[in-house]
Each structure stands twice: as C-alpha cells, then as structure tokens.
Design a protein around this motif. Structure first.
Motif, PDB file in Angstrom:
ATOM      1  N   THR A  31      -2.119  -7.217  -6.722  1.00 11.97           N
ATOM      2  CA  THR A  31      -2.981  -8.030  -7.579  1.00 11.97           C
ATOM      3  C   THR A  31      -2.176  -8.740  -8.657  1.00 11.97           C
TER       4      THR A  31
ATOM      5  N   TYR B  24       0.004 -11.631  -7.148  1.00 10.39           N
ATOM      6  CA  TYR B  24      -0.752 -12.840  -6.858  1.00 10.39           C
ATOM      7  C   TYR B  24      -1.258 -13.505  -8.126  1.00 10.39           C
TER       8      TYR B  24
ATOM      9  N   LYS C 180      -2.463  -1.572  -4.646  1.00  5.81           N
ATOM     10  CA  LYS C 180      -3.459  -2.577  -4.968  1.00  5.81           C
ATOM     11  C   LYS C 180      -3.142  -3.259  -6.297  1.00  5.81           C
TER      12      LYS C 180
ATOM     13  N   TYR D 214      -7.772  -5.758  -3.524  1.00  2.00           N
ATOM     14  CA  TYR D 214      -7.259  -6.138  -4.837  1.00  2.00           C
ATOM     15  C   TYR D 214      -8.105  -5.478  -5.930  1.00  2.00           C
TER      16      TYR D 214
ATOM     17  N   LEU E  49      -5.984 -15.160  -5.757  1.00  2.00           N
ATOM     18  CA  LEU E  49      -6.967 -14.084  -5.839  1.00  2.00           C
ATOM     19  C   LEU E  49      -8.395 -14.621  -5.737  1.00  2.00           C
TER      20      LEU E  49
END
Length: 298
Positions: free
Chosen positions: A59, A62, A55, A82, A70
């Motif tokens: 995150t 992105y 995760k 995320y 996001l």
C-alpha cells in the motif's frame, strides 16, 4: 511441529469445518494456541507488534510512488489486498498532526520573562519594585467581600489564549480543517468529472488517497528536520506546494483518463475551488473558535 492440515479439521474458535489452514469464517489459524507455552506467547506478541504486513508495504509503495494506482485498484474491486482507504487516511492524518504538534513551542508570559532575564540581564531592584506594584494592583482589584467573581477563570483562559500564536494555531487546526473538507473536495471531483460515470464513493476514495500522500509527505518533511546530525533547512515553496499539486495532477490523470486539454482546464478549476474553499474554511474555523472563546471569557 509440522503444520499439516488434517483431512477433518475444525476451527477451535468458531467450530467451522476447515478447508485450509485459516478459517474462512473467523480467520483464525488452525495451529493458533496448539502449543500454549510462555515462549510461544511472547513470540506471537513479538510478531504481531514488529512484523510488517505485506499489505502495508504494498500500500505504501503504491501510495508514494504510483499516484492513482490505489484508487484504480479500489474502483476495480481489488480491496482486500491493500490497507483500506479510510484507515490509511486517518493514520496519515493523525501522524501529521502529531508531527506538527511536536514542533510547536508553547510559551507563557513567565517563560518569556525568564528568557528576557537571561538574555538582557536581571536588575534586582527593578524586579522588586515591579513585584510590589503587581502585588498592590492585585490587592486593589480584589473584591471587598472576598467572594470570587470569575476573574480568576477569565485570567486563566486569557493566559491559555496568550500561549498560542497565529503560526501555532494554523499549524494545529489547518490539518483538521483539511480532514473536514475532504468530502467537499470529493464532491468537486464528482461535479468536474461527472462524465466518467463514477460513483461518489470512488471520488471520495481518490480524495482520501491523495490527502493520505500529502499528510505522509509533510510528516516525512518534519521528521527529516528532527534527524540528529542533519542541518535544519527551510523547505522551499516548490517542495511544499508543487510536489503535492504535481502528485494530484498525475494521480487524477491516471485515474480519470481524459484528454490532456479537457483534463488541464478541469484540474485548474479543481485547484482554484479547493484553494478558495480551504482558505475560507480555515478563516471560518478561526472566527468560530474566537467567538466561542470570547463568550467563555465573558
């Protein structure tokens, strides 16, 4: 041990009937603590401390390389995949403040005097005379009754104030001001892009993601200067200002999806209002801090 879920399994933590390996009520693994050995204890601690969760990696990928991704995912309801926006925001903010604090050199008057002795040269006779004059001045300023009047505390606070220069002050407190005006920045987004019919929380999440990138970007710049063997460089203005602004523009264009002309003039209004608000907030914060310090000294 082969980790096959039995047909009738119960969570050891909350007693819920399990339908898979992980409890849908508390999230504990069915096999957690099945073998209570020292080896398993340290192995689990090692995994929890050093293993990067997928995760976190997704995150950061992105956030850094896909502006606006996001925020779009959050608006669509894809949240659990995320890191939560508020958690990401505070992590990035604390990291940047820590990196900025590590670059500030605190220096008091004694340190400055010692450096002057080393660089200019130390005159023993002049130093002795100066020490005698200072001692006589202190003795003359002492109250006759020998009762403390608060001058010592005032002197200490003045020393603390003298240890800070303007650059260190703004480097320390500017990020704090930025964190405080993020809700105001989100409100500006809410006003400028109100025709998008988005909730205020969506604009707030977008503001958190943008500032998370800015905080991480500045933290990485500071960290790059601390790498051994890498020559120190002065970051050009386009790198410090243009890249965050470019990231904001790309993220907003992907998130709000407006026509290029409408988007352009609204972005200009957003940048102007944000810059003015940030500048005034920093000045106000400095005046309030100076006012409180003056009252304490009095």
């Amino acid at each position: 041990m082969k980790k096959t879920v039995p047909v009738h399994a119960v969570c050891r933590n909350c007693g819920t009937q399990l339908v898979s390996r992980y409890c849908h009520n508390c999230g504990q693994d069915l096999f957690a603590g099945a073998r209570r050995t020292v080896k398993d204890l340290f192995l689990e601690a090692f995994v929890n401390i050093f293993c990067l969760d997928n995760k976190i990696l997704v995150t950061l990928k992105y956030l850094l390389f896909y502006p606006g991704k996001l925020s779009t995912e959050y608006a669509r309801g894809r949240i659990a995949s995320y890191v939560h926006p508020s958690k990401l925001f505070w992590f990035a903010a604390v990291l940047m403040v820590a990196m900025l604090s590590s670059t500030i050199k605190w220096e008091n008057k004694n340190d400055a005097a010692d450096k002057e002795k080393i660089t200019v040269g130390y005159d023993k006779d002049a130093a002795v005379k100066k020490e005698k004059r200072d001692a006589a001045k202190v003795q003359a300023d002492e109250p006759a009754s020998g009762v403390a009047t608060g001058d010592d505390d005032k002197h200490v606070l003045e020393e603390i104030w003298n240890m800070n220069d303007v650059k260190s002050y703004f480097s320390t407190y500017a990020p704090i001001v930025v964190m405080l005006i993020v809700p105001v920045f989100a409100f500006n987004l809410y006003i400028l892009f109100r025709r998008q019919r988005r909730l205020y929380v969506d604009h707030l999440v977008f503001a958190m993601h943008v500032h998370s990138f800015i905080f991480l970007f500045y933290a990485l710049l500071i960290a790059a200067r601390k790498i051994p063997g890498v020559p120190h460089f002065s970051s050009p203005v386009w790198l410090i200002l243009v890249i965050p602004l470019l990231y904001l523009a790309i993220a907003a264009y992907r998130f709000y999806r407006l026509k290029i002309w409408t988007f352009t003039w609204r972005m200009l209004l957003l940048i102007i209002s944000y810059s003015v608000g940030l500048f005034l907030s920093i000045i106000l914060f400095a005046l309030v801090f100076a006012f409180l310090l003056e009252n304490v000294l009095e």
